[in-house]
Motif scaffolding. Sequence first.
Motif, PDB file in Angstrom:
ATOM      1  N   ASN A   1       2.948   0.452 -11.440  1.00 46.53           N
ATOM      2  CA  ASN A   1       3.866  -0.411 -10.124  1.00 46.53           C
ATOM      3  C   ASN A   1       2.461  -1.968 -10.108  1.00 46.53           C
ATOM      4  N   SER A   2       2.348  -1.843  -8.379  1.00 44.24           N
ATOM      5  CA  SER A   2       1.922  -3.465  -8.067  1.00 44.24           C
ATOM      6  C   SER A   2       1.503  -2.882  -6.693  1.00 44.24           C
ATOM      7  N   LEU A   3       0.815  -1.182  -7.150  1.00 44.78           N
ATOM      8  CA  LEU A   3       0.689  -1.207  -5.386  1.00 44.78           C
ATOM      9  C   LEU A   3      -0.315  -0.917  -5.272  1.00 44.78           C
ATOM     10  N   THR A   4      -0.968  -1.255  -4.217  1.00 46.39           N
ATOM     11  CA  THR A   4      -2.339  -2.105  -3.852  1.00 46.39           C
ATOM     12  C   THR A   4      -2.795  -1.277  -2.670  1.00 46.39           C
ATOM     13  N   GLY A   5      -4.762  -1.875  -2.533  1.00 45.67           N
ATOM     14  CA  GLY A   5      -4.768  -0.925  -0.839  1.00 45.67           C
ATOM     15  C   GLY A   5      -5.678   0.952  -1.374  1.00 45.67           C
ATOM     16  N   PRO A   6      -6.461   0.903  -0.697  1.00 49.80           N
ATOM     17  CA  PRO A   6      -6.801   2.573  -0.630  1.00 49.80           C
ATOM     18  C   PRO A   6      -5.809   3.175  -0.346  1.00 49.80           C
ATOM     19  N   VAL A   7      -6.406   4.856  -1.238  1.00 50.19           N
ATOM     20  CA  VAL A   7      -5.291   5.727  -0.771  1.00 50.19           C
ATOM     21  C   VAL A   7      -5.412   6.778  -0.311  1.00 50.19           C
ATOM     22  N   PRO A   8      -4.111   6.866   0.654  1.00 47.21           N
ATOM     23  CA  PRO A   8      -4.580   7.576   2.277  1.00 47.21           C
ATOM     24  C   PRO A   8      -4.921   8.443   1.938  1.00 47.21           C
ATOM     25  N   SER A   9      -5.945   8.998   3.337  1.00 48.21           N
ATOM     26  CA  SER A   9      -7.408  10.282   2.595  1.00 48.21           C
ATOM     27  C   SER A   9      -5.987  11.536   3.142  1.00 48.21           C
ATOM     28  N   ASN A  10      -5.204  11.584   3.292  1.00 46.66           N
ATOM     29  CA  ASN A  10      -4.401  12.987   3.105  1.00 46.66           C
ATOM     30  C   ASN A  10      -3.081  12.861   2.802  1.00 46.66           C
TER      31      ASN A  10
ATOM     32  N   SER B   1       0.762  -1.301  -0.170  1.00 40.88           N
ATOM     33  CA  SER B   1      -0.378  -0.288  -0.271  1.00 40.88           C
ATOM     34  C   SER B   1       0.612   1.277  -0.285  1.00 40.88           C
ATOM     35  N   ILE B   2       0.054   2.372  -0.268  1.00 45.38           N
ATOM     36  CA  ILE B   2       0.825   3.870  -0.403  1.00 45.38           C
ATOM     37  C   ILE B   2       0.691   4.385   1.672  1.00 45.38           C
ATOM     38  N   PRO B   3       2.140   4.022   2.061  1.00 43.89           N
ATOM     39  CA  PRO B   3       1.670   4.955   3.415  1.00 43.89           C
ATOM     40  C   PRO B   3       0.936   5.602   3.968  1.00 43.89           C
ATOM     41  N   TRP B   4       0.076   5.881   4.637  1.00 36.75           N
ATOM     42  CA  TRP B   4      -0.270   6.818   4.683  1.00 36.75           C
ATOM     43  C   TRP B   4       0.748   8.426   5.223  1.00 36.75           C
ATOM     44  N   ASN B   5       2.108   7.907   5.820  1.00 35.12           N
ATOM     45  CA  ASN B   5       2.901   8.641   6.322  1.00 35.12           C
ATOM     46  C   ASN B   5       3.593   9.474   5.607  1.00 35.12           C
ATOM     47  N   LEU B   6       3.906   8.498   3.665  1.00 35.07           N
ATOM     48  CA  LEU B   6       4.726   8.955   3.372  1.00 35.07           C
ATOM     49  C   LEU B   6       4.198  10.458   2.675  1.00 35.07           C
ATOM     50  N   PHE B   7       3.558  10.813   2.110  1.00 34.62           N
ATOM     51  CA  PHE B   7       3.032  12.203   2.371  1.00 34.62           C
ATOM     52  C   PHE B   7       3.008  13.048   3.485  1.00 34.62           C
ATOM     53  N   SER B   8       3.952  14.365   3.768  1.00 35.17           N
ATOM     54  CA  SER B   8       3.443  15.444   4.880  1.00 35.17           C
ATOM     55  C   SER B   8       2.657  16.541   4.156  1.00 35.17           C
ATOM     56  N   SER B   9       2.001  17.828   4.983  1.00 36.08           N
ATOM     57  CA  SER B   9       2.395  19.429   4.376  1.00 36.08           C
ATOM     58  C   SER B   9       3.244  20.122   4.539  1.00 36.08           C
TER      59      SER B   9
ATOM     60  N   THR C   1      -7.476   0.435  -4.134  1.00 34.31           N
ATOM     61  CA  THR C   1      -9.089   0.020  -4.442  1.00 34.31           C
ATOM     62  C   THR C   1      -9.585   1.654  -3.459  1.00 34.31           C
ATOM     63  N   GLY C   2     -10.865   1.106  -3.488  1.00 31.43           N
ATOM     64  CA  GLY C   2     -11.993   2.238  -1.971  1.00 31.43           C
ATOM     65  C   GLY C   2     -11.825   3.058  -2.701  1.00 31.43           C
ATOM     66  N   THR C   3     -12.188   4.601  -2.601  1.00 30.95           N
ATOM     67  CA  THR C   3     -12.903   5.780  -2.638  1.00 30.95           C
ATOM     68  C   THR C   3     -11.285   6.342  -3.675  1.00 30.95           C
ATOM     69  N   VAL C   4     -12.345   7.610  -4.968  1.00 30.46           N
ATOM     70  CA  VAL C   4     -11.530   8.490  -5.497  1.00 30.46           C
ATOM     71  C   VAL C   4     -10.787   8.720  -4.843  1.00 30.46           C
ATOM     72  N   PRO C   5      -9.568   8.854  -4.203  1.00 37.42           N
ATOM     73  CA  PRO C   5      -8.728  10.459  -2.998  1.00 37.42           C
ATOM     74  C   PRO C   5      -9.659  11.964  -3.802  1.00 37.42           C
ATOM     75  N   ASP C   6      -9.590  12.616  -2.473  1.00 35.73           N
ATOM     76  CA  ASP C   6      -9.762  13.926  -2.051  1.00 35.73           C
ATOM     77  C   ASP C   6      -9.247  15.170  -2.736  1.00 35.73           C
ATOM     78  N   LEU C   7      -9.533  15.342  -3.908  1.00 38.33           N
ATOM     79  CA  LEU C   7      -8.664  16.780  -4.028  1.00 38.33           C
ATOM     80  C   LEU C   7      -8.919  17.667  -4.051  1.00 38.33           C
ATOM     81  N   THR C   8      -9.195  17.949  -2.804  1.00 38.21           N
ATOM     82  CA  THR C   8      -9.999  19.604  -2.116  1.00 38.21           C
ATOM     83  C   THR C   8      -8.741  20.057  -1.462  1.00 38.21           C
ATOM     84  N   GLY C   9      -8.451  21.305  -2.235  1.00 36.94           N
ATOM     85  CA  GLY C   9      -7.097  21.892  -1.413  1.00 36.94           C
ATOM     86  C   GLY C   9      -5.562  21.773  -2.312  1.00 36.94           C
TER      87      GLY C   9
END
Length: 466
Positions: free
Chosen positions: A197-206, A177-185, A224-232
């Motif tokens: 690639n062969s990445l799996t699972g949902p895209v982190p909400s952050n 999966s794409i780690p939830w803490n890979l990207f930060s503000s 998988t899961g919902t399409v990433p939120d592009l807000t902001g």
Amino acid sequence: MRDRALQSLKDQWKNTPPSWEKSDPCGTPWDGITCNNSRVTAMGLSTMGLQGRLEADIGELTELRSLGLVIQCGAHRFAHSKPRELRKAKHPSCGFTSQIPDELGNLSELTFLALNSNNLTGPIPPSLGKLSNLYWLDLADNKLSGSFPISTSTSPGLDQLLKAKHFHFNKNQLSGSIPWNLFSSGMELIHVRLDRNSLTGPVPSNLNNLTNVNELNLAYNQLTGTVPDLTGMDHLSYVKLKDNSFNDTFNMGDSISGSLQLVDLQNNQISSVTLSSGYTNSLVLVGNPVCNTSLSNTVYCQNPDENPKTYATNLANCGNKLCSPDEKLNPQSCECAYAYEGTLYFRGPSFRELSDSNIFHSLESSLWNKLNLTPGSVFLENPFFNINDYLQIQLALFPPTGKYFNRSEVARIGFAMSNQTYKPPHQFGPYYFIASPYHFRDVLRYKVDCIPPVVEAAGAATDIKG
């Protein structure tokens, strides 16, 4: 010899340039090597056709600020040509075939690291997270595997690269999966490519922490899961999420980027869409269940048109003059010459429309001005978006006098193009350049051992005459 580490690397690599036989890489100097106060500060070797392994010795070049080892192996080589790259056709013995050494993390001054288009294997070393000055990280088009390394109390990770603007990891074998803490503000990323690639699972909400990103490409994975939120994400121009398994409802919302030009969601499992009243640009939903119901007759569910061949530098002033097969017509002088040719690949241009000739005129003038060529001595043709979604353009540069460039001119141009010293107009974005072998006047060319190429969409291998 002033730098033992570089001498050790030279002894391990094949196809090094003739100038590397001299004893002092800084005093003589060696092709592709830049020094300051007798210390190696840049290695721009992407046009040298090198082969070998990346070994721990490279970690001893502690003053290194720029490292470019883009190989793009071809079927044929020249005996002594400075740019020896061909259009991409990989072979296991070509380029660099080792794992990425942990010792790269010792290069604390490094700002530019391009190892793309080799045959590198194994995991991404966590030690790259120590490269705190890095703004460009390109590991695309290798055979890297495993997951993205994240920092812990005892180990560095990619999440620490706060100054990085370019994350290019596409066309590898990365998984998980794409780690939830890979990207930060706190990150400054503007260009994120994790596609193919062969990445799996949902895209982190952050993910929308990345407020400076202008291109986001997660296509051709198993997400998988919902399409990433592009807000902001107010600087987004292109979002490419095709060929995953995103499902449920896609809500564009009313807070999308005003610069957003394309959202490509082809071949997912989206069953309903809520459109934004403020978005009037391209949305591609072909291959989703929603195209079998409410949106079936809309433009969103129609296959995008293929890009036609829309531009070529004007040769009308040259009449019907013809050149020999190895020469091209110089649009500036209308004389035949041996051009320095290759292919430009722009990874994230801010435009999709290829019918505006002014865009390509700006590229032509930028090339001859910044590369110190004669005005008008640049030829462009056949721009199109290839299978990797790169804008691909054939390029020919012509010598200022006579029929040939000399060796130093080719080395200078090749270094500027491969090491990103040359900067194209801003709307073209990041790029790489694959040079075709140059027909030097004083060198006979011959073939070396290499299996005939597997031709990919980026272009066929160049035939060698002689």
